[in-house]
Design an enzyme around this catalytic site. Structure first.
Site, PDB file in Angstrom:
ATOM      1  CG  ASP A 100      -9.223  -0.624   4.600  1.00 19.17           C
ATOM      2  OD1 ASP A 100      -8.894  -0.789   3.581  1.00 19.17           O
ATOM      3  OD2 ASP A 100      -8.998  -1.002   5.874  1.00 19.17           O
ATOM      4  CD  GLN A 155      -2.979  -4.155   7.149  1.00 22.19           C
ATOM      5  OE1 GLN A 155      -2.929  -3.243   6.423  1.00 22.19           O
ATOM      6  NE2 GLN A 155      -3.984  -4.472   6.607  1.00 22.19           N
ATOM      7  CE  LYS A 210      -3.675  -2.414   2.575  1.00 25.76           C
ATOM      8  NZ  LYS A 210      -3.765  -2.552   3.816  1.00 25.76           N
TER       9      LYS A 210
END
Ligand code: NDP
Length: 243
Positions: free
Chosen positions: A69, A46, A2
């Site tokens: 997300d 995360q 990422k």
């Protein structure tokens, strides 16, 4: 991955690394600080989080406008409702749909089978297919005769985390197969001692399918790309609001 992708396209990214023992309150405090920082357009926590932290609570604290997300319960809720649009769509499911669109696979009226019902892949990808008028069946760990169901599918999205579970003989000839599974299996011939395989037996299935994604190199890079796209969309939206 990422971080590297952000650097390649000119999106500034940085990590806030916290110790595994961090308290839920401190993690939420970090999220709040990022929420109010006007230089930040996207926040992702995360996953998975350590067991002592309530994932739902933390994800709910992310500003809806920065939820790149797409895991905020309100974004997922809107994704699941007719006539509502979430601000962000989760990256892996969005990438699956993008792969189908760009490959010219028609979705409307087609039979789609999604293997897996997790909050991050199976469930949202099923909702996206439904929004595009597919007839969707979800196969999960308690489903009996999954092969019979999968064999009828024009579109198969495999996201069970079970190495090479879907055999070539389960695939309808010409079907589009998106393999989300990313599983490490032992391989003494590799320096690392393992290799990555999908949830689909690629060698067998690629002889029958009309379209099929490889693992690695299929859905994974698309997921990262969709994260960049979500971040760009979030930044544009912010800019439009302030003009
Ligand atoms: P989860 O473990 O959260 O969910 C797996 C789902 O598959 C569950 O719904 C489970 O059913 C179902 N399942 C498990 N075993 C079977 C089985 N034998 N038959 C049918 N269904 C089964 O996994 P994730 O959704 O997080 O991830 C799935 C896979 O996708 C993993 O390999 C993961 O590494 C990969 N992944 C890849 C990404 C990418 O960018 N390429 C991104 C995210 C995930 P039940 O609900 O009944 O337990």
């Amino acid at each position: 991955m990422k971080r590297k992708a952000c650097a390649e396209v000119g999106i500034k990214s940085f990590d806030v690394d916290l110790p595994e023992q961090v308290s839920e309150a401190d993690l939420v405090k970090q999220v709040h600080e990022l929420n109010v920082n006007p230089d930040i357009h996207g926040i992702l926590v995360q996953l998975p989080l350590p067991r002592h932290i309530n994932e739902e609570k933390v994800l709910t604290e992310i500003s809806l406008e920065k939820d790149v997300d797409g895991f905020h319960p309100l974004n997922i809720g809107k994704l699941s409702m007719k006539g509502r649009e979430p601000l962000f769509v989760p990256c892996t499911p969005k990438g699956c749909l993008e792969l189908l669109h760009r490959s010219g696979v028609s979705i409307k009226g087609k039979k789609a089978v999604v293997v897996g019902r997790s909050n991050i892949v199976g469930l949202p990808v099923s909702m996206l297919l439904l929004k595009e008028d597919a007839t969707v069946t979800i196969v999960h760990s308690r489903t009996s005769e999954p092969e019979r169901i999968i064999r009828e599918a024009d579109i198969v999205i495999a996201a069970a985390g079970q190495p090479m579970m879907v055999k070539g003989s389960w695939i309808k000839p010409g079907a589009a197969v998106i393999d989300v599974g990313t599983n490490a299996v032992d391989d003494p011939t590799k320096k690392s001692g393992y290799r990555l395989v999908g949830d689909v037996d690629f060698e067998e299935a690629s002889k029958v399918a009309g379209w099929i994604t490889p693992v690695p190199g299929g859905v994974g890079p698309m997921t990262v790309t969709m994260l960049l796209q979500n971040t760009l969309e979030g930044a544009k939206r912010k800019l439009e609001q302030s003009n």
